[in-house]
Structures are given as C-alpha cells and as structure tokens.
Design a protein around this motif. Structure first.
Motif, PDB file in Angstrom:
ATOM      1  N   GLU A  16     -45.107 -32.129 -26.571  1.00  0.00           N
ATOM      2  CA  GLU A  16     -45.188 -32.752 -27.893  1.00  0.00           C
ATOM      3  C   GLU A  16     -43.808 -32.901 -28.509  1.00  0.00           C
ATOM      4  OE1 GLU A  16     -47.007 -30.281 -30.945  1.00  0.00           O
ATOM      5  OE2 GLU A  16     -46.376 -28.483 -29.883  1.00  0.00           O
ATOM      6  N   GLN A  17     -43.751 -33.768 -29.510  1.00  0.00           N
ATOM      7  CA  GLN A  17     -42.545 -33.868 -30.320  1.00  0.00           C
ATOM      8  C   GLN A  17     -42.830 -33.205 -31.652  1.00  0.00           C
ATOM      9  OE1 GLN A  17     -40.137 -37.294 -30.760  1.00  0.00           O
ATOM     10  NE2 GLN A  17     -40.381 -37.936 -28.644  1.00  0.00           N
ATOM     11  N   GLN A  18     -41.886 -32.407 -32.128  1.00  0.00           N
ATOM     12  CA  GLN A  18     -42.015 -31.724 -33.409  1.00  0.00           C
ATOM     13  C   GLN A  18     -40.929 -32.224 -34.348  1.00  0.00           C
ATOM     14  OE1 GLN A  18     -41.586 -27.585 -32.364  1.00  0.00           O
ATOM     15  NE2 GLN A  18     -43.712 -27.413 -31.691  1.00  0.00           N
ATOM     16  N   ARG A  25     -35.246 -33.387 -38.496  1.00  0.00           N
ATOM     17  CA  ARG A  25     -34.770 -33.419 -37.101  1.00  0.00           C
ATOM     18  C   ARG A  25     -35.946 -33.243 -36.154  1.00  0.00           C
ATOM     19  NH1 ARG A  25     -29.574 -29.968 -35.869  1.00  0.00           N
ATOM     20  NH2 ARG A  25     -29.905 -31.104 -33.942  1.00  0.00           N
ATOM     21  N   ARG A  26     -35.902 -33.984 -35.036  1.00  0.00           N
ATOM     22  CA  ARG A  26     -36.985 -33.939 -34.062  1.00  0.00           C
ATOM     23  C   ARG A  26     -36.545 -33.248 -32.784  1.00  0.00           C
ATOM     24  NH1 ARG A  26     -38.651 -39.509 -32.623  1.00  0.00           N
ATOM     25  NH2 ARG A  26     -36.458 -39.940 -32.909  1.00  0.00           N
ATOM     26  N   ARG A  27     -37.522 -32.655 -32.102  1.00  0.00           N
ATOM     27  CA  ARG A  27     -37.279 -32.062 -30.782  1.00  0.00           C
ATOM     28  C   ARG A  27     -38.528 -32.237 -29.942  1.00  0.00           C
ATOM     29  NH1 ARG A  27     -37.460 -25.493 -31.684  1.00  0.00           N
ATOM     30  NH2 ARG A  27     -39.651 -25.390 -32.271  1.00  0.00           N
ATOM     31  N   THR A  28     -38.342 -32.192 -28.635  1.00  0.00           N
ATOM     32  CA  THR A  28     -39.447 -32.255 -27.687  1.00  0.00           C
ATOM     33  C   THR A  28     -39.681 -30.852 -27.163  1.00  0.00           C
ATOM     34  OG1 THR A  28     -38.822 -34.498 -27.050  1.00  0.00           O
ATOM     35  CG2 THR A  28     -40.255 -33.305 -25.539  1.00  0.00           C
ATOM     36  N   PHE A  46     -39.913 -16.908 -14.303  1.00  0.00           N
ATOM     37  CA  PHE A  46     -40.028 -18.195 -13.638  1.00  0.00           C
ATOM     38  C   PHE A  46     -40.889 -19.205 -14.383  1.00  0.00           C
ATOM     39  CE2 PHE A  46     -39.541 -15.027 -10.156  1.00  0.00           C
ATOM     40  CZ  PHE A  46     -38.237 -15.330  -9.868  1.00  0.00           C
ATOM     41  N   ARG A  47     -41.237 -18.903 -15.637  1.00  0.00           N
ATOM     42  CA  ARG A  47     -42.019 -19.829 -16.451  1.00  0.00           C
ATOM     43  C   ARG A  47     -41.725 -19.562 -17.906  1.00  0.00           C
ATOM     44  NH1 ARG A  47     -47.800 -19.711 -15.713  1.00  0.00           N
ATOM     45  NH2 ARG A  47     -47.304 -19.690 -13.527  1.00  0.00           N
ATOM     46  N   GLY A  48     -41.920 -20.569 -18.744  1.00  0.00           N
ATOM     47  CA  GLY A  48     -41.664 -20.362 -20.159  1.00  0.00           C
ATOM     48  C   GLY A  48     -41.719 -21.657 -20.942  1.00  0.00           C
ATOM     49  N   THR A  49     -41.124 -21.614 -22.116  1.00  0.00           N
ATOM     50  CA  THR A  49     -41.105 -22.750 -23.031  1.00  0.00           C
ATOM     51  C   THR A  49     -39.714 -23.356 -23.053  1.00  0.00           C
ATOM     52  OG1 THR A  49     -42.788 -21.685 -24.380  1.00  0.00           O
ATOM     53  CG2 THR A  49     -41.508 -23.422 -25.434  1.00  0.00           C
ATOM     54  N   VAL A  50     -39.656 -24.658 -23.204  1.00  0.00           N
ATOM     55  CA  VAL A  50     -38.383 -25.362 -23.264  1.00  0.00           C
ATOM     56  C   VAL A  50     -38.384 -26.284 -24.482  1.00  0.00           C
ATOM     57  CG1 VAL A  50     -39.161 -27.212 -21.731  1.00  0.00           C
ATOM     58  CG2 VAL A  50     -36.740 -26.734 -21.914  1.00  0.00           C
ATOM     59  N   ALA A  51     -37.264 -26.355 -25.168  1.00  0.00           N
ATOM     60  CA  ALA A  51     -37.093 -27.283 -26.290  1.00  0.00           C
ATOM     61  C   ALA A  51     -35.903 -28.179 -25.967  1.00  0.00           C
ATOM     62  CB  ALA A  51     -36.858 -26.529 -27.587  1.00  0.00           C
ATOM     63  N   PRO A  56     -37.029 -40.862 -26.847  1.00  0.00           N
ATOM     64  CA  PRO A  56     -37.179 -40.800 -25.394  1.00  0.00           C
ATOM     65  C   PRO A  56     -35.874 -40.427 -24.711  1.00  0.00           C
ATOM     66  CG  PRO A  56     -36.956 -43.071 -26.101  1.00  0.00           C
ATOM     67  CD  PRO A  56     -36.993 -42.234 -27.357  1.00  0.00           C
ATOM     68  N   GLY A  57     -35.952 -40.161 -23.418  1.00  0.00           N
ATOM     69  CA  GLY A  57     -34.764 -39.773 -22.679  1.00  0.00           C
ATOM     70  C   GLY A  57     -33.760 -40.902 -22.532  1.00  0.00           C
ATOM     71  N   ALA A  58     -32.490 -40.521 -22.540  1.00  0.00           N
ATOM     72  CA  ALA A  58     -31.403 -41.489 -22.335  1.00  0.00           C
ATOM     73  C   ALA A  58     -30.192 -40.734 -21.822  1.00  0.00           C
ATOM     74  CB  ALA A  58     -31.074 -42.227 -23.628  1.00  0.00           C
ATOM     75  N   ASN A  59     -29.797 -40.965 -20.588  1.00  0.00           N
ATOM     76  CA  ASN A  59     -28.667 -40.247 -20.000  1.00  0.00           C
ATOM     77  C   ASN A  59     -27.316 -40.814 -20.417  1.00  0.00           C
ATOM     78  OD1 ASN A  59     -30.604 -38.736 -18.776  1.00  0.00           O
ATOM     79  ND2 ASN A  59     -30.229 -39.484 -16.713  1.00  0.00           N
ATOM     80  N   ALA A  60     -27.296 -42.012 -20.983  1.00  0.00           N
ATOM     81  CA  ALA A  60     -26.030 -42.619 -21.389  1.00  0.00           C
ATOM     82  C   ALA A  60     -26.226 -43.302 -22.737  1.00  0.00           C
ATOM     83  CB  ALA A  60     -25.573 -43.647 -20.338  1.00  0.00           C
ATOM     84  N   PRO A  61     -25.204 -43.370 -23.521  1.00  0.00           N
ATOM     85  CA  PRO A  61     -23.881 -42.798 -23.316  1.00  0.00           C
ATOM     86  C   PRO A  61     -23.896 -41.284 -23.518  1.00  0.00           C
ATOM     87  CG  PRO A  61     -23.981 -43.754 -25.490  1.00  0.00           C
ATOM     88  CD  PRO A  61     -25.294 -44.070 -24.815  1.00  0.00           C
ATOM     89  N   ALA A  62     -22.872 -40.620 -23.014  1.00  0.00           N
ATOM     90  CA  ALA A  62     -22.757 -39.169 -23.161  1.00  0.00           C
ATOM     91  C   ALA A  62     -22.741 -38.798 -24.641  1.00  0.00           C
ATOM     92  CB  ALA A  62     -21.479 -38.684 -22.484  1.00  0.00           C
ATOM     93  N   GLY A  63     -23.382 -37.677 -24.964  1.00  0.00           N
ATOM     94  CA  GLY A  63     -23.365 -37.191 -26.338  1.00  0.00           C
ATOM     95  C   GLY A  63     -24.246 -37.973 -27.291  1.00  0.00           C
ATOM     96  N   ASN A  64     -25.264 -38.677 -26.776  1.00  0.00           N
ATOM     97  CA  ASN A  64     -26.103 -39.504 -27.641  1.00  0.00           C
ATOM     98  C   ASN A  64     -27.183 -38.714 -28.380  1.00  0.00           C
ATOM     99  OD1 ASN A  64     -28.137 -39.048 -25.782  1.00  0.00           O
ATOM    100  ND2 ASN A  64     -28.021 -41.071 -24.863  1.00  0.00           N
TER     101      ASN A  64
END
Length: 87
Positions: A16-18, A25-28, A46-51, A56-64
C-alpha cells in the motif's frame, strides 16, 4: 515478480501507499522474504516490513525521490561504517 529459484533472491511485495498527515509525504509499505535457490529462508532475520519512497518506481534521474522500478537486481551485502547487513 516471481521467484526464479537461482541464488539469493530478496522478494518485496508492495502492499500500500501511505500518506503522512503532518506534511502529506507519501511512502510505499510492503513486506519482504529472502529465498535461496527457490527455498524460503525461515526466521525473523529473513522476513519483515519495508518502507520505500513514493511510487511509481523510477530509476532515473538519480535522486528523484522515487522508489526503484520493480525488476531483478543484483543482491549484495554491506559492511560499511554507517550501514551494515549483519550486526
């Protein structure tokens, strides 16, 4: 993306997005599991939560400020002064 069963795989499932009410501010948020040669590794390390940053994802430009694009990436450990994989 499905687990292919070769080597170490870090599988993230984005749930989800929060939005933070204080400043908008938003986070996934999602969960992760670790696999080795297709076998899920059992245990709390070996398992857990990630923020992640907002989507959506974007690998470029750096620091976006966006999360990485869904895909397959090399997996490595870190042993630096500030960030470490173990300990």
């Amino acid at each position: 993306m499905p687990i292919v069963g070769t080597g170490w795989e870090f599988h993230i499932i984005r749930r989800e997005q929060q939005t933070r009410s204080l400043d908008g501010r938003r986070r996934t948020v999602g969960s992760y599991k670790l696999y080795h040669d297709g076998v899920e590794q059992i245990g709390t390390d070996f398992r857990g939560t990630v923020a992640e940053a907002k989507g959506p994802g974007a690998n470029a430009p750096a620091g976006n400020g966006r999360r990485i694009t869904a895909g397959r990436y090399p997996l490595a450990t870190q042993a630096g002064r500030k960030y470490v994989t173990w300990g």
